[in-house]
Scaffold this active site. Structure first.
Site, PDB file in Angstrom:
ATOM      1  N   SER A   7       0.856  -1.182   0.000  1.00  0.00           N
ATOM      2  CA  SER A   7       0.000   0.000   0.000  1.00  0.00           C
ATOM      3  C   SER A   7       0.890   1.229   0.000  1.00  0.00           C
ATOM      4  O   SER A   7       1.639   1.472   0.955  1.00  0.00           O
ATOM      5  CB  SER A   7      -0.899   0.010   1.241  1.00  0.00           C
ATOM      6  OG  SER A   7      -1.527   1.268   1.366  1.00  0.00           O
ATOM      7  N   ASP A  34      -4.753   3.559  -1.696  1.00  0.00           N
ATOM      8  CA  ASP A  34      -5.779   3.969  -0.731  1.00  0.00           C
ATOM      9  C   ASP A  34      -6.281   5.372  -1.039  1.00  0.00           C
ATOM     10  O   ASP A  34      -5.564   6.357  -0.825  1.00  0.00           O
ATOM     11  CB  ASP A  34      -5.217   3.929   0.692  1.00  0.00           C
ATOM     12  CG  ASP A  34      -5.072   2.510   1.215  1.00  0.00           C
ATOM     13  OD1 ASP A  34      -6.052   1.748   1.121  1.00  0.00           O
ATOM     14  OD2 ASP A  34      -3.990   2.155   1.708  1.00  0.00           O
ATOM     15  N   MET A  36      -8.935   8.255  -0.166  1.00  0.00           N
ATOM     16  CA  MET A  36      -9.816   8.696   0.924  1.00  0.00           C
ATOM     17  C   MET A  36     -10.310  10.110   0.647  1.00  0.00           C
ATOM     18  O   MET A  36      -9.568  10.947   0.141  1.00  0.00           O
ATOM     19  CB  MET A  36      -9.063   8.670   2.258  1.00  0.00           C
ATOM     20  CG  MET A  36      -8.380   7.349   2.555  1.00  0.00           C
ATOM     21  SD  MET A  36      -7.500   7.395   4.131  1.00  0.00           S
ATOM     22  CE  MET A  36      -6.521   5.895   4.006  1.00  0.00           C
ATOM     23  N   HIS A  65      -8.477   1.358  -3.963  1.00  0.00           N
ATOM     24  CA  HIS A  65      -9.371   1.098  -2.826  1.00  0.00           C
ATOM     25  C   HIS A  65     -10.074   2.404  -2.484  1.00  0.00           C
ATOM     26  O   HIS A  65      -9.496   3.281  -1.842  1.00  0.00           O
ATOM     27  CB  HIS A  65      -8.531   0.569  -1.655  1.00  0.00           C
ATOM     28  CG  HIS A  65      -9.304   0.351  -0.401  1.00  0.00           C
ATOM     29  ND1 HIS A  65      -8.684   0.180   0.821  1.00  0.00           N
ATOM     30  CD2 HIS A  65     -10.640   0.272  -0.149  1.00  0.00           C
ATOM     31  CE1 HIS A  65      -9.599   0.015   1.760  1.00  0.00           C
ATOM     32  NE2 HIS A  65     -10.793   0.074   1.193  1.00  0.00           N
ATOM     33  N   MET A  67     -12.181   4.562  -0.544  1.00  0.00           N
ATOM     34  CA  MET A  67     -12.825   4.836   0.742  1.00  0.00           C
ATOM     35  C   MET A  67     -13.500   6.200   0.632  1.00  0.00           C
ATOM     36  O   MET A  67     -13.094   7.174   1.266  1.00  0.00           O
ATOM     37  CB  MET A  67     -11.795   4.793   1.870  1.00  0.00           C
ATOM     38  CG  MET A  67     -11.300   3.396   2.165  1.00  0.00           C
ATOM     39  SD  MET A  67      -9.890   3.355   3.295  1.00  0.00           S
ATOM     40  CE  MET A  67      -8.550   3.460   2.103  1.00  0.00           C
ATOM     41  N   PHE A 142      -6.376   5.405   8.405  1.00  0.00           N
ATOM     42  CA  PHE A 142      -5.010   5.742   8.784  1.00  0.00           C
ATOM     43  C   PHE A 142      -4.125   4.509   8.752  1.00  0.00           C
ATOM     44  O   PHE A 142      -4.557   3.412   9.092  1.00  0.00           O
ATOM     45  CB  PHE A 142      -4.975   6.350  10.193  1.00  0.00           C
ATOM     46  CG  PHE A 142      -5.698   7.654  10.311  1.00  0.00           C
ATOM     47  CD1 PHE A 142      -5.089   8.851   9.967  1.00  0.00           C
ATOM     48  CD2 PHE A 142      -7.019   7.692  10.736  1.00  0.00           C
ATOM     49  CE1 PHE A 142      -5.768  10.047  10.056  1.00  0.00           C
ATOM     50  CE2 PHE A 142      -7.709   8.888  10.840  1.00  0.00           C
ATOM     51  CZ  PHE A 142      -7.074  10.075  10.497  1.00  0.00           C
ATOM     52  N   GLY A 144      -0.706   2.315  10.040  1.00  0.00           N
ATOM     53  CA  GLY A 144       0.023   2.098  11.283  1.00  0.00           C
ATOM     54  C   GLY A 144      -0.772   1.531  12.433  1.00  0.00           C
ATOM     55  O   GLY A 144      -0.261   1.420  13.547  1.00  0.00           O
ATOM     56  N   ASP A 174      -6.314  -6.280   4.654  1.00  0.00           N
ATOM     57  CA  ASP A 174      -5.679  -4.961   4.695  1.00  0.00           C
ATOM     58  C   ASP A 174      -5.752  -4.369   6.098  1.00  0.00           C
ATOM     59  O   ASP A 174      -6.845  -4.145   6.622  1.00  0.00           O
ATOM     60  CB  ASP A 174      -6.386  -4.042   3.695  1.00  0.00           C
ATOM     61  CG  ASP A 174      -5.805  -2.635   3.658  1.00  0.00           C
ATOM     62  OD1 ASP A 174      -4.758  -2.401   4.275  1.00  0.00           O
ATOM     63  OD2 ASP A 174      -6.423  -1.772   2.997  1.00  0.00           O
ATOM     64  N   GLY A 175      -4.578  -4.118   6.689  1.00  0.00           N
ATOM     65  CA  GLY A 175      -4.548  -3.422   7.970  1.00  0.00           C
ATOM     66  C   GLY A 175      -3.774  -4.163   9.037  1.00  0.00           C
ATOM     67  O   GLY A 175      -4.163  -5.258   9.438  1.00  0.00           O
ATOM     68  N   GLY A 176      -2.655  -3.599   9.462  1.00  0.00           N
ATOM     69  CA  GLY A 176      -1.871  -4.220  10.519  1.00  0.00           C
ATOM     70  C   GLY A 176      -1.195  -5.505  10.105  1.00  0.00           C
ATOM     71  O   GLY A 176      -0.797  -6.305  10.953  1.00  0.00           O
ATOM     72  N   SER A 197       3.123   0.126   6.212  1.00  0.00           N
ATOM     73  CA  SER A 197       4.321   0.464   6.986  1.00  0.00           C
ATOM     74  C   SER A 197       5.272  -0.723   7.088  1.00  0.00           C
ATOM     75  O   SER A 197       6.497  -0.536   7.132  1.00  0.00           O
ATOM     76  CB  SER A 197       3.929   0.958   8.381  1.00  0.00           C
ATOM     77  OG  SER A 197       3.154  -0.013   9.073  1.00  0.00           O
TER      78      SER A 197
END
Length: 215
Positions: A7, A34, A36, A65, A67, A142, A144, A174-176, A197
């Site tokens: 990402s 991403d 947004m 993506h 959003m 967001f 991280g 997606d995420g973490g 990240s």
């Protein structure tokens, strides 16, 4: 083979083309973009202009993506900018069926995303209308954030349903997503790991290779 989708939200935007080249060299399979709007999520990122400018940097597939509250208004713009996949959220307030149809009409593949609090049950009826399901394992908006462990059950549920119905739908998460939890996510049924990240902090090529080794 599980695919790795960096990402670019966590990339250095002052040298974005170089960052994308590092992703290529590391073996990335696609790029996650991403988008947004500051309404659907409390943040603003970039739009078709940026996507068009980086399209010339790589031949990797782009997954935009979205959003945003009204993706139907901008699908043509994102496809024309070079997006290969358009992913929209189940939580939007307009007809998701019409949006998915519009994506296909413009020649792109369609993805449907669900937030952590949205049950898989809410997208079952659309699984035969998409090529991808994007399971958010953090609250969107967001980079991280920490991976929400309960998401693993949702990934398993999606995997079981897709396999039982013999559907050609890829599961992206997606995420973490980090190296330490990648195997558990894959074992739950993910086809695509979206990481931000965890890829762009440090050596991009090495980070992607490590993910590929786990996959």
């Amino acid at each position: 083979m599980v695919k790795i989708s960096p990402s670019i939200l966590s990339a250095d935007f002052s040298r974005l083309c170089d960052e994308i080249k590092f992703c290529e060299k590391g073996g990335a399979d696609m790029l996650h973009l991403d988008v947004m709007d500051g309404h659907f999520v409390p943040n603003i990122t970039f739009g078709p202009v940026v996507i068009k400018s980086i399209r010339k940097c790589t031949k990797l597939p782009f997954d935009a993506h979205l959003m945003i509250e009204r993706p139907d208004k901008y699908i043509k713009d994102f496809v024309n900018a070079g997006s290969d996949i358009i992913t929209v959220h189940r939580e939007i307030k307009i007809s998701i069926k019409n949006v998915l149809r519009k994506i296909h009409n413009y020649g792109a593949e369609a993805g449907i995303a669900i937030n952590p609090e949205t049950p898989f049950e809410r997208v079952k009826d659309y699984m035969d209308r998409v090529e991808y399901i994007l399971i958010m394992s953090v609250h969107p908006g967001f980079s991280g954030q920490s991976f929400i462990e309960d998401t693993l059950d949702k990934i398993r549920e999606a995997r079981e349903y897709i396999d039982s119905e013999s559907l050609e739908v890829k599961i992206a998460v997606d995420g973490g997503v980090k190296q330490h939890n990648a195997k558990r996510i894959i074992d739950a049924g993910a086809d695509i790991l979206v990481a931000a990240s965890a890829i762009f902090r440090g050596n991009v090529e090495d980070n992607i290779r490590k993910f590929k080794e786990i996959a």
